[in-house]
Motif scaffolding. Structure first.
Motif, PDB file in Angstrom:
ATOM      1  N   ARG A 162       0.990  -1.280  -0.028  1.00 55.88           N
ATOM      2  CA  ARG A 162       0.037  -0.073  -0.056  1.00 55.88           C
ATOM      3  C   ARG A 162       0.745   1.281  -0.076  1.00 55.88           C
ATOM      4  O   ARG A 162       0.402   2.166  -0.739  1.00 55.88           O
ATOM      5  CB  ARG A 162      -1.073   0.016   1.252  1.00 55.88           C
ATOM      6  N   ALA A 163       1.949   1.231   0.698  1.00 58.05           N
ATOM      7  CA  ALA A 163       2.605   2.356   0.868  1.00 58.05           C
ATOM      8  C   ALA A 163       3.680   2.532  -0.574  1.00 58.05           C
ATOM      9  O   ALA A 163       3.436   3.905  -1.043  1.00 58.05           O
ATOM     10  CB  ALA A 163       3.876   1.987   2.096  1.00 58.05           C
ATOM     11  N   HIS A 164       3.849   1.723  -1.204  1.00 52.20           N
ATOM     12  CA  HIS A 164       4.460   1.783  -2.579  1.00 52.20           C
ATOM     13  C   HIS A 164       3.519   2.513  -3.481  1.00 52.20           C
ATOM     14  O   HIS A 164       3.558   3.458  -4.224  1.00 52.20           O
ATOM     15  CB  HIS A 164       5.123   0.511  -2.983  1.00 52.20           C
ATOM     16  N   THR A 169       8.528   5.082   0.030  1.00 53.05           N
ATOM     17  CA  THR A 169       9.378   4.159   0.370  1.00 53.05           C
ATOM     18  C   THR A 169       8.826   3.570   1.662  1.00 53.05           C
ATOM     19  O   THR A 169       8.461   4.399   2.696  1.00 53.05           O
ATOM     20  CB  THR A 169      10.888   4.532   0.354  1.00 53.05           C
ATOM     21  N   VAL A 170       9.468   2.357   2.251  1.00 55.29           N
ATOM     22  CA  VAL A 170       9.048   1.797   3.491  1.00 55.29           C
ATOM     23  C   VAL A 170      10.212   1.477   4.230  1.00 55.29           C
ATOM     24  O   VAL A 170      11.141   0.719   3.713  1.00 55.29           O
ATOM     25  CB  VAL A 170       8.098   0.732   3.259  1.00 55.29           C
ATOM     26  N   GLY A 171      10.184   1.763   5.608  1.00 50.47           N
ATOM     27  CA  GLY A 171      11.401   1.403   6.530  1.00 50.47           C
ATOM     28  C   GLY A 171      11.205   0.175   7.211  1.00 50.47           C
ATOM     29  O   GLY A 171       9.973   0.299   7.794  1.00 50.47           O
ATOM     30  N   GLN A 172      12.153  -0.713   7.299  1.00 43.89           N
ATOM     31  CA  GLN A 172      11.794  -1.969   8.426  1.00 43.89           C
ATOM     32  C   GLN A 172      12.382  -1.139   9.734  1.00 43.89           C
ATOM     33  O   GLN A 172      13.518  -0.969   9.798  1.00 43.89           O
ATOM     34  CB  GLN A 172      12.751  -2.827   7.859  1.00 43.89           C
ATOM     35  N   LYS A 173      11.502  -1.258  10.706  1.00 45.49           N
ATOM     36  CA  LYS A 173      12.144  -0.874  12.091  1.00 45.49           C
ATOM     37  C   LYS A 173      12.406  -2.257  12.996  1.00 45.49           C
ATOM     38  O   LYS A 173      11.515  -3.008  13.185  1.00 45.49           O
ATOM     39  CB  LYS A 173      10.783  -0.164  12.766  1.00 45.49           C
ATOM     40  N   ASN A 174      13.703  -2.369  13.119  1.00 46.05           N
ATOM     41  CA  ASN A 174      13.989  -3.166  13.879  1.00 46.05           C
ATOM     42  C   ASN A 174      14.218  -4.798  13.261  1.00 46.05           C
ATOM     43  O   ASN A 174      13.698  -4.852  12.058  1.00 46.05           O
ATOM     44  CB  ASN A 174      13.684  -3.294  15.208  1.00 46.05           C
ATOM     45  N   TRP A 175      14.060  -5.716  14.082  1.00 40.21           N
ATOM     46  CA  TRP A 175      14.264  -7.197  13.717  1.00 40.21           C
ATOM     47  C   TRP A 175      15.311  -7.500  12.654  1.00 40.21           C
ATOM     48  O   TRP A 175      15.282  -7.756  11.566  1.00 40.21           O
ATOM     49  CB  TRP A 175      12.735  -7.645  13.095  1.00 40.21           C
ATOM     50  N   ALA A 176      16.566  -7.162  13.210  1.00 36.92           N
ATOM     51  CA  ALA A 176      17.752  -7.518  12.517  1.00 36.92           C
ATOM     52  C   ALA A 176      17.928  -8.728  11.796  1.00 36.92           C
ATOM     53  O   ALA A 176      18.655  -8.651  10.693  1.00 36.92           O
ATOM     54  CB  ALA A 176      19.168  -7.211  13.325  1.00 36.92           C
ATOM     55  N   GLU A 177      17.384  -9.898  12.305  1.00 37.08           N
ATOM     56  CA  GLU A 177      17.543 -11.101  11.627  1.00 37.08           C
ATOM     57  C   GLU A 177      16.874 -11.241  10.302  1.00 37.08           C
ATOM     58  O   GLU A 177      16.848 -12.025   9.489  1.00 37.08           O
ATOM     59  CB  GLU A 177      16.946 -12.317  12.700  1.00 37.08           C
ATOM     60  N   GLY A 184       9.170  -6.332   0.697  1.00 31.19           N
ATOM     61  CA  GLY A 184       8.955  -5.017   0.222  1.00 31.19           C
ATOM     62  C   GLY A 184       9.560  -3.753   0.862  1.00 31.19           C
ATOM     63  O   GLY A 184       9.349  -2.688   0.620  1.00 31.19           O
ATOM     64  N   PHE A 185      10.348  -4.051   2.066  1.00 30.37           N
ATOM     65  CA  PHE A 185      11.019  -2.761   2.680  1.00 30.37           C
ATOM     66  C   PHE A 185      12.203  -2.432   1.836  1.00 30.37           C
ATOM     67  O   PHE A 185      12.708  -3.053   1.186  1.00 30.37           O
ATOM     68  CB  PHE A 185      11.626  -3.105   3.923  1.00 30.37           C
ATOM     69  N   ASP A 186      12.334  -0.925   1.829  1.00 26.68           N
ATOM     70  CA  ASP A 186      13.424  -0.142   1.095  1.00 26.68           C
ATOM     71  C   ASP A 186      14.581   0.183   1.876  1.00 26.68           C
ATOM     72  O   ASP A 186      15.513   0.395   1.271  1.00 26.68           O
ATOM     73  CB  ASP A 186      12.981   0.873   0.373  1.00 26.68           C
ATOM     74  N   PHE A 187      14.544   0.301   3.240  1.00 25.49           N
ATOM     75  CA  PHE A 187      15.474   0.736   4.191  1.00 25.49           C
ATOM     76  C   PHE A 187      15.284   0.573   5.494  1.00 25.49           C
ATOM     77  O   PHE A 187      14.095  -0.356   5.682  1.00 25.49           O
ATOM     78  CB  PHE A 187      15.624   2.244   3.899  1.00 25.49           C
ATOM     79  N   ALA A 188      16.383   0.672   6.433  1.00 31.46           N
ATOM     80  CA  ALA A 188      15.993  -0.142   7.693  1.00 31.46           C
ATOM     81  C   ALA A 188      16.044   1.393   8.728  1.00 31.46           C
ATOM     82  O   ALA A 188      16.764   2.500   8.429  1.00 31.46           O
ATOM     83  CB  ALA A 188      16.948  -0.688   7.903  1.00 31.46           C
ATOM     84  N   VAL A 189      15.318   1.146   9.783  1.00 35.45           N
ATOM     85  CA  VAL A 189      15.510   2.399  10.820  1.00 35.45           C
ATOM     86  C   VAL A 189      15.798   1.255  12.137  1.00 35.45           C
ATOM     87  O   VAL A 189      15.071   0.474  12.584  1.00 35.45           O
ATOM     88  CB  VAL A 189      14.097   3.009  11.192  1.00 35.45           C
ATOM     89  N   ALA A 190      17.038   1.517  12.641  1.00 37.24           N
ATOM     90  CA  ALA A 190      17.521   0.724  13.561  1.00 37.24           C
ATOM     91  C   ALA A 190      18.072   1.257  14.773  1.00 37.24           C
ATOM     92  O   ALA A 190      18.637   2.137  14.951  1.00 37.24           O
ATOM     93  CB  ALA A 190      18.732  -0.025  12.978  1.00 37.24           C
ATOM     94  N   GLU A 191      17.138   0.845  15.852  1.00 38.47           N
ATOM     95  CA  GLU A 191      17.265   1.629  17.342  1.00 38.47           C
ATOM     96  C   GLU A 191      18.364   0.524  17.918  1.00 38.47           C
ATOM     97  O   GLU A 191      18.228  -0.684  17.992  1.00 38.47           O
ATOM     98  CB  GLU A 191      16.055   1.422  18.077  1.00 38.47           C
ATOM     99  N   GLU A 192      19.529   1.404  18.514  1.00 39.41           N
ATOM    100  CA  GLU A 192      20.303   0.564  19.102  1.00 39.41           C
ATOM    101  C   GLU A 192      21.113  -0.547  18.535  1.00 39.41           C
ATOM    102  O   GLU A 192      21.358  -1.523  19.319  1.00 39.41           O
ATOM    103  CB  GLU A 192      19.722   0.182  20.574  1.00 39.41           C
ATOM    104  N   CYS A 193      21.356  -0.426  17.167  1.00 39.04           N
ATOM    105  CA  CYS A 193      21.911  -1.629  16.580  1.00 39.04           C
ATOM    106  C   CYS A 193      23.488  -1.560  16.993  1.00 39.04           C
ATOM    107  O   CYS A 193      24.093  -2.869  17.142  1.00 39.04           O
ATOM    108  CB  CYS A 193      21.900  -1.496  15.234  1.00 39.04           C
ATOM    109  N   GLY A 194      24.009  -0.710  17.460  1.00 32.43           N
ATOM    110  CA  GLY A 194      25.416  -0.462  18.009  1.00 32.43           C
ATOM    111  C   GLY A 194      25.429  -1.232  19.162  1.00 32.43           C
ATOM    112  O   GLY A 194      26.139  -2.104  19.652  1.00 32.43           O
ATOM    113  N   ARG A 195      24.390  -1.029  20.247  1.00 39.33           N
ATOM    114  CA  ARG A 195      24.466  -1.658  21.517  1.00 39.33           C
ATOM    115  C   ARG A 195      24.262  -3.123  21.541  1.00 39.33           C
ATOM    116  O   ARG A 195      24.914  -3.954  22.142  1.00 39.33           O
ATOM    117  CB  ARG A 195      23.142  -0.947  22.339  1.00 39.33           C
TER     118      ARG A 195
END
Length: 249
Positions: A162-164, A169-177, A184-195
């Motif tokens: 629907r977003a497309h 564009t659509v950001g994947q929020k977390n769930w690194a695996e 369908g995600f185009d980019f990532a929003v990563a909270e505390e991926c360094g931690r």
């Protein structure tokens, strides 16, 4: 013949949304969910709540809580109580934020939820946002085992499509695996991926199209040392207050 001809003319003149504009890679980001302020001059990407206006002259990402409820929207979800995940009759709560989990376990419920969330996505597009962030993709990890990863993937496919279609564009929020490109995600929003030593997983999927938010200064320094030359990394206070902590690599 005339009705068919008129329909063909309407279809021919109805403008389709412009193709989604890709997230610019490696530019500074400001994460403004707690309130909108004028972005610093170095900031190229701004993330704001769906009820806020986009920032002029920036690439704007619209935050949508797609898998859980917002604490201030309890009236809405009481009207749709059948769509809230329950365990023994009681709503399942993300205790960290006081949010109810949404019940995405069946196709029928996913479709009903998508009709609600898709209205928000369409509003993001009308307001002039470039992208949408679908938060709490990983809510199944807080569901007491009631929601499975496959449920999250199937629901996410509905929303990314629907977003497309709306030109976002659509950001994947977390769930690194998860390699979210497959759904369908185009980019990532990563909270505390360094931690949590997860930044590399997002980079493997999305290259430099990863927005990183750290909440502890020592994690921020470590993330900057490893990825600051290629990713947008910001240090924020955990409550994301408008005048709160902001640092960039």
């Amino acid at each position: 013949m005339l009705p068919a001809l008129l329909l063909a003319l309407v279809v021919a003149v109805t403008p389709s949304p412009a193709p989604p504009t890709p997230l610019p890679g490696g530019v500074d980001v400001d994460y403004q969910l707690g309130g909108a302020v004028a972005p610093a001059p170095n900031v190229g990407v701004v993330v704001r709540d769906r009820r806020a206006a986009p920032a002029p002259g920036r690439y704007n990402v619209c935050y949508v809580n797609a898998f859980q409820t917002q604490p201030d929207e309890s009236r809405l979800w009481r009207r749709h109580r059948a769509l809230v995940l329950r365990d023994g009759g009681r709503p399942v709560v993300d205790s960290a934020w006081g949010e109810w989990l949404l019940d995405i376990r069946t196709p029928e419920r996913r479709q009903r939820l998508a009709r609600i969330v898709e209205r928000w996505i369409d509003r993001c597009a009308r307001d002039g946002y470039d992208a949408v962030e679908l938060d709490n993709l990983d809510s199944f990890t807080r569901s007491h085992g009631l929601i499975r990863p496959r449920h999250a993937r199937r629901y996410a496919r509905l929303l990314t499509a629907r977003a497309h279609a709306a030109g976002l564009t659509v950001g994947q929020k977390n769930w690194a695996e998860l390699d979210g490109r497959r759904i369908g995600f185009d980019f990532a929003v990563a909270e505390e991926c360094g931690r949590y030593d997860e930044c590399g997983a997002y980079v493997a999927s999305y290259g430099d199209r990863v927005l990183v938010i750290e909440y502890r200064r020592r994690d921020f320094r470590r993330t900057c040392a490893a990825y600051g030359d290629r990713l947008g990394v910001v240090l924020r206070d955990r409550d994301l207050t408008p005048r709160g902590v902001r640092s960039w690599c």
